[in-house]
Motif scaffolding. Sequence first.
Motif, mmCIF file in Angstrom:
data_model
loop_
_atom_site.group_PDB
_atom_site.id
_atom_site.type_symbol
_atom_site.label_atom_id
_atom_site.label_comp_id
_atom_site.label_asym_id
_atom_site.label_seq_id
_atom_site.Cartn_x
_atom_site.Cartn_y
_atom_site.Cartn_z
ATOM 1 N N MET A 1 0.840 -1.204 0.000
ATOM 2 C CA MET A 1 0.000 0.000 0.000
ATOM 3 C C MET A 1 0.876 1.255 0.000
ATOM 4 S SD MET A 1 -2.923 1.204 2.734
ATOM 5 C CE MET A 1 -1.739 1.363 4.067
ATOM 6 N N ALA A 2 0.500 2.218 -0.813
ATOM 7 C CA ALA A 2 1.247 3.469 -0.881
ATOM 8 C C ALA A 2 1.061 4.263 0.409
ATOM 9 C CB ALA A 2 0.778 4.291 -2.070
ATOM 10 N N LEU A 3 2.096 5.014 0.790
ATOM 11 C CA LEU A 3 1.978 5.879 1.964
ATOM 12 C C LEU A 3 1.206 7.146 1.621
ATOM 13 C CD1 LEU A 3 2.670 6.299 4.921
ATOM 14 C CD2 LEU A 3 4.871 7.280 4.202
ATOM 15 N N ILE A 4 1.472 7.717 0.444
ATOM 16 C CA ILE A 4 0.731 8.886 -0.036
ATOM 17 C C ILE A 4 -0.026 8.481 -1.291
ATOM 18 C CG2 ILE A 4 0.859 11.278 -0.843
ATOM 19 C CD1 ILE A 4 3.645 11.441 0.458
ATOM 20 N N VAL A 26 -5.160 15.282 -11.183
ATOM 21 C CA VAL A 26 -3.835 14.673 -11.034
ATOM 22 C C VAL A 26 -3.899 13.489 -10.069
ATOM 23 C CG1 VAL A 26 -1.479 15.024 -10.193
ATOM 24 C CG2 VAL A 26 -2.587 16.779 -11.587
ATOM 25 N N SER A 27 -3.284 12.392 -10.457
ATOM 26 C CA SER A 27 -3.188 11.195 -9.610
ATOM 27 C C SER A 27 -1.731 10.769 -9.495
ATOM 28 C CB SER A 27 -4.009 10.040 -10.180
ATOM 29 O OG SER A 27 -5.393 10.367 -10.244
ATOM 30 N N LEU A 28 -1.358 10.333 -8.289
ATOM 31 C CA LEU A 28 -0.019 9.790 -8.080
ATOM 32 C C LEU A 28 -0.017 9.001 -6.780
ATOM 33 C CD1 LEU A 28 1.696 11.551 -5.667
ATOM 34 C CD2 LEU A 28 1.426 13.304 -7.425
ATOM 35 N N SER A 29 0.994 8.148 -6.621
ATOM 36 C CA SER A 29 1.152 7.426 -5.362
ATOM 37 C C SER A 29 2.631 7.370 -5.023
ATOM 38 C CB SER A 29 0.566 6.016 -5.451
ATOM 39 O OG SER A 29 1.285 5.238 -6.392
ATOM 40 N N VAL A 30 2.913 7.444 -3.723
ATOM 41 C CA VAL A 30 4.289 7.444 -3.239
ATOM 42 C C VAL A 30 4.430 6.336 -2.204
ATOM 43 C CG1 VAL A 30 6.156 8.820 -2.235
ATOM 44 C CG2 VAL A 30 4.339 9.955 -3.554
ATOM 45 N N ALA A 31 5.366 5.431 -2.438
ATOM 46 C CA ALA A 31 5.578 4.327 -1.516
ATOM 47 C C ALA A 31 6.319 4.791 -0.270
ATOM 48 C CB ALA A 31 6.378 3.220 -2.202
ATOM 49 N N GLU A 32 6.198 4.020 0.793
ATOM 50 C CA GLU A 32 6.927 4.315 2.017
ATOM 51 C C GLU A 32 8.428 4.346 1.743
ATOM 52 O OE1 GLU A 32 7.227 2.692 6.641
ATOM 53 O OE2 GLU A 32 6.142 1.549 5.123
ATOM 54 N N ILE A 66 -3.369 9.345 3.343
ATOM 55 C CA ILE A 66 -2.084 9.037 3.959
ATOM 56 C C ILE A 66 -2.228 7.676 4.640
ATOM 57 C CG2 ILE A 66 -0.331 9.726 5.637
ATOM 58 C CD1 ILE A 66 -0.549 11.668 3.283
ATOM 59 N N ALA A 67 -1.407 6.717 4.219
ATOM 60 C CA ALA A 67 -1.480 5.348 4.744
ATOM 61 C C ALA A 67 -2.891 4.785 4.653
ATOM 62 C CB ALA A 67 -0.962 5.296 6.172
ATOM 63 N N GLY A 68 -3.562 5.082 3.545
ATOM 64 C CA GLY A 68 -4.883 4.532 3.289
ATOM 65 C C GLY A 68 -6.041 5.284 3.905
ATOM 66 N N ARG A 153 13.332 22.080 12.213
ATOM 67 C CA ARG A 153 11.997 22.315 12.788
ATOM 68 C C ARG A 153 10.989 21.305 12.242
ATOM 69 N NH1 ARG A 153 9.128 27.928 11.491
ATOM 70 N NH2 ARG A 153 9.312 27.002 9.421
ATOM 71 N N ALA A 154 11.052 21.036 10.939
ATOM 72 C CA ALA A 154 10.127 20.078 10.343
ATOM 73 C C ALA A 154 10.302 18.675 10.911
ATOM 74 C CB ALA A 154 10.319 20.053 8.827
ATOM 75 N N LEU A 155 11.506 18.366 11.397
ATOM 76 C CA LEU A 155 11.795 17.024 11.909
ATOM 77 C C LEU A 155 11.574 16.878 13.412
ATOM 78 C CD1 LEU A 155 15.043 16.241 9.872
ATOM 79 C CD2 LEU A 155 12.757 15.307 9.494
ATOM 80 N N MET A 156 11.226 17.976 14.099
ATOM 81 C CA MET A 156 11.113 17.930 15.571
ATOM 82 C C MET A 156 10.096 16.910 16.060
ATOM 83 S SD MET A 156 13.440 19.884 16.757
ATOM 84 C CE MET A 156 12.987 19.862 18.481
ATOM 85 N N LEU A 157 9.014 16.716 15.293
ATOM 86 C CA LEU A 157 7.959 15.794 15.713
ATOM 87 C C LEU A 157 8.167 14.384 15.173
ATOM 88 C CD1 LEU A 157 4.881 18.151 15.258
ATOM 89 C CD2 LEU A 157 6.116 17.646 17.376
ATOM 90 N N LYS A 158 9.329 14.149 14.546
ATOM 91 C CA LYS A 158 9.669 12.841 13.970
ATOM 92 C C LYS A 158 8.602 12.365 12.969
ATOM 93 C CE LYS A 158 12.324 11.473 18.058
ATOM 94 N NZ LYS A 158 13.594 11.938 17.478
ATOM 95 N N PRO A 159 8.333 13.179 11.950
ATOM 96 C CA PRO A 159 7.326 12.795 10.952
ATOM 97 C C PRO A 159 7.809 11.662 10.060
ATOM 98 C CG PRO A 159 8.484 14.733 10.199
ATOM 99 C CD PRO A 159 8.984 14.456 11.599
ATOM 100 N N GLU A 160 6.865 11.052 9.352
ATOM 101 C CA GLU A 160 7.190 10.034 8.358
ATOM 102 C C GLU A 160 7.393 10.652 6.981
ATOM 103 O OE1 GLU A 160 4.454 6.569 8.418
ATOM 104 O OE2 GLU A 160 3.537 7.625 10.104
#
Length: 250
Positions: A1-4, A26-32, A66-68, A153-160
């Motif tokens: 399953m795609a993450l995005i 527009v359609s697209l998918s991004v894998a983890e 996001i993640a389905g 700053r963008a990484l402070m919350l440990k995003p995926e």
Amino acid sequence: MALIEIENLSVHFRAKGHLVRAVEGVSLSVAERESYGLVGESGSGKSTILRAICGLAPVTGGRVRIAGEPVPEPRDRAFAARVQMVFQDPYGSLHPRHTVDRALSEPLGIHGIGDTDRRVQEALADVGLPSAFRFRYPHQLSGGQRQRVAIARALMLKPEILLLDEPTSALDASVQAETLNLLNRLRAERGLTFLMVSHDLAVIDHMCDRVLVMQHGRAVEELSREDLASARMQTGYARSLFEASADRML
């Protein structure tokens, strides 16, 4: 399953009395852990897609998952903890009257996360800035240093997921390369997923596994890194972008 997953996305809005069809179907998918690029000239709709994911542009039609799961309306703290955006202008995205310490501490405070001192120092180290920068203001930093703070700053919350909107276009060539290498290192170390916008196919070639070429709000052609390396483009527009960047992709 795609993450995005983006399915048939359209973004329309009114500007100066006219309807602007910024993105159309527009359609697209991004894998983890994949790095996926959006490339095209100014006005092609690529940055609008990132803004739509974040809730900063109106979704007129289609779906974003996001993640389905559909993205929440409005975007909530759980979404912010998972998805963060790095903007083109590092000076404009940092409050001029806030120190680096405050910029990095603020997301932790909003989300009720403690151990601020250690986390801020670790964040600076992660992006290659000494702890002495902690109490400086944006105007005391170079453009490259400001963008490193914005990435921290963008990484402070440990995003995926990091949404990267032309993150190096405001920087000179040498600093641009350093910043792109930093982003590649952080993606490898943290298992991040990137959705990255650029007008420069050479930047996308350096950073991304796949790329979607956009023109006038529509998807023109999707290319793999191997397609780029072999100059296998099916459309004249994609080829023109490749030829404009070819000397920097060698």
